[in-house]
Design an enzyme around this catalytic site. Structure first.
Site, mmCIF file in Angstrom:
data_model
loop_
_atom_site.group_PDB
_atom_site.id
_atom_site.type_symbol
_atom_site.label_atom_id
_atom_site.label_comp_id
_atom_site.label_asym_id
_atom_site.label_seq_id
_atom_site.Cartn_x
_atom_site.Cartn_y
_atom_site.Cartn_z
ATOM 1 N N TRP A 170 -52.347 46.992 -16.207
ATOM 2 C CA TRP A 170 -51.324 46.446 -14.880
ATOM 3 C C TRP A 170 -50.364 47.400 -14.547
ATOM 4 C CZ3 TRP A 170 -46.504 45.050 -14.720
ATOM 5 C CH2 TRP A 170 -45.403 44.896 -16.288
ATOM 6 N N HIS A 263 -34.861 47.711 -22.432
ATOM 7 C CA HIS A 263 -34.834 47.266 -23.625
ATOM 8 C C HIS A 263 -35.322 48.274 -24.541
ATOM 9 C CE1 HIS A 263 -35.343 43.618 -21.154
ATOM 10 N NE2 HIS A 263 -33.971 43.487 -21.689
ATOM 11 N N TYR A 264 -35.234 47.679 -25.953
ATOM 12 C CA TYR A 264 -35.228 48.851 -27.439
ATOM 13 C C TYR A 264 -35.654 47.255 -27.978
ATOM 14 C CZ TYR A 264 -36.922 51.569 -31.108
ATOM 15 O OH TYR A 264 -37.861 52.107 -31.743
ATOM 16 N N TYR A 268 -43.242 46.349 -22.502
ATOM 17 C CA TYR A 268 -44.775 47.301 -22.355
ATOM 18 C C TYR A 268 -43.775 48.276 -22.723
ATOM 19 C CZ TYR A 268 -42.937 46.859 -17.943
ATOM 20 O OH TYR A 268 -42.106 47.113 -16.481
ATOM 21 N N HIS A 272 -39.859 51.876 -18.363
ATOM 22 C CA HIS A 272 -39.232 51.115 -17.229
ATOM 23 C C HIS A 272 -37.753 50.990 -17.067
ATOM 24 C CE1 HIS A 272 -40.744 48.654 -20.134
ATOM 25 N NE2 HIS A 272 -39.672 47.017 -19.486
ATOM 26 N N HIS A 274 -34.490 48.136 -16.348
ATOM 27 C CA HIS A 274 -34.096 46.386 -15.419
ATOM 28 C C HIS A 274 -32.685 46.877 -14.197
ATOM 29 C CE1 HIS A 274 -36.863 44.628 -17.893
ATOM 30 N NE2 HIS A 274 -36.563 45.643 -18.633
#
Length: 335
Positions: A170, A263-264, A268, A272, A274
């Site tokens: 995706w 994020h960690y 996915y 990327h 945010h």
């Protein structure tokens, strides 16, 4: 007593109290139609045929419910989310809704407000066919904090990730312009420094207070924060500058009103970033998971191998397969 809001003054006279306000929801421009959602294998799933098997999670505060069931004999996960009230619908909301008084005490009155159908939309996200991984992802679970050393990452986390079949198709569909083309807010096509900026599915794009965008990099050799070194600073600075510029030009939000973070662990494993409005208390912005982009850049400027050598703390849910690996006897002391 039941009345329309357009006649609230008369109703107030009858009950001899002031009117209160109620809860409304998102506006749609067309009457409700039979919903059809594209399934993951290219088929079309009719949401109206969804058979509920189990409530995975019910978040009353966020007004969101996660359900497991079947659509045309295929396993499915359906997410129901009450959408925000929008300022431009308020006049119609108060004019057209049905109102039932529930209680009255002096100047305080509580009503049950029933908006017309097109102002009472529930955002519905469908995962179909859904795997057991999807079910675990949305299921109610206890959460624990894990401290992951650099050695843990090499010997536990990375082998686990490499053993899993996490599909990124995706993501590649977006990067290759096969999906969500009309959603793209900005793109830098450079294969090394470039990225695509588009709305996160959690944002309904109706108001700016809860703006939520995702910057997905074009390069495919960065899985997570752990892969970053000082060699990636040009990429990170490019996203920081051009991402802020794009949000300011498109939505009028200045950089100092924008939160940019990584994020960690990520949800996915394609790198990327945010971006959301600072006033929006978005899910996943806590210190246990979010790393501000500005801090990431500064850490790599000070130490080119910062994220390859540091111990990182992050939350894992009880049914996460990775947690079971951290809980094996040789690593039990970590938790």
């Amino acid at each position: 007593m039941t009345c329309t809001i357009s006649s609230m003054a008369d109703c107030a006279k009858q009950s001899e109290v002031d009117t209160g306000d109620g809860n409304g929801t998102d506006v749609a421009k067309h009457p409700a139609k039979k919903q059809k959602i594209e399934a993951g294998d290219g088929d079309v799933c009719e949401v109206s045929g969804f058979e509920v098997k189990k409530v995975l999670r019910d978040c009353a505060r966020e007004k969101t419910m996660f359900l497991q069931g079947k659509i045309a004999e295929k396993e499915a996960v359906v997410i129901l989310e009450k959408t925000p009230i929008h300022v431009d619908t308020l006049n119609e909301l108060f004019r057209e809704s049905q109102l039932t008084m529930e209680s009255n005490n002096d100047i305080y009155t509580t009503y049950c407000l029933q908006p017309p159908a097109h102002l009472n939309v529930i955002k519905t996200t469908v995962v179909c066919p859904a795997t057991e991984k999807h079910v675990r992802k949305y299921q109610e679970q206890e959460t624990v904090l894990v401290e992951e050393t650099a050695e843990d990452y090499r010997t536990i986390t990375l082998p686990f990730l490499e053993s899993q079949s996490f599909s990124l198709q995706w993501v590649y569909n977006i990067l290759e312009k096969k999906a969500e083309v009309e959603q793209v807010v900005y793109e830098d096509p450079d294969p090394k420094l470039g990225f695509i900026l588009l709305p996160d599915f959690k944002w309904d794009q109706k108001q700016l207070d809860d703006l939520y965008l995702i910057a997905i990099v074009h390069r495919r050799d960065i899985k997570s924060l752990r892969d970053l070194t000082s060699d990636h600073l040009p990429l990170l600075r490019n996203i920081q500058k051009k991402g802020k510029d794009a949000v300011r030009e498109r939505y009028g939000i200045k950089g100092d009103k924008l939160r940019m973070y990584v994020h960690y662990q990520p949800s996915y494993y394609h790198f990327h970033i945010h971006l959301n409005a600072l006033k929006y208390n978005a899910p996943g912005t806590g210190v246990d998971r979010a790393h501000l982009l500005s801090n990431v850049i500064q850490n790599l400027e000070c130490d080119p191998q910062y994220y390859k050598t540091r111990t990182l703390t992050f939350p894992l849910r009880e049914l996460d397969g990775l947690l079971s690996h951290f809980r094996e006897p040789k690593d039990s002391a970590k938790l």
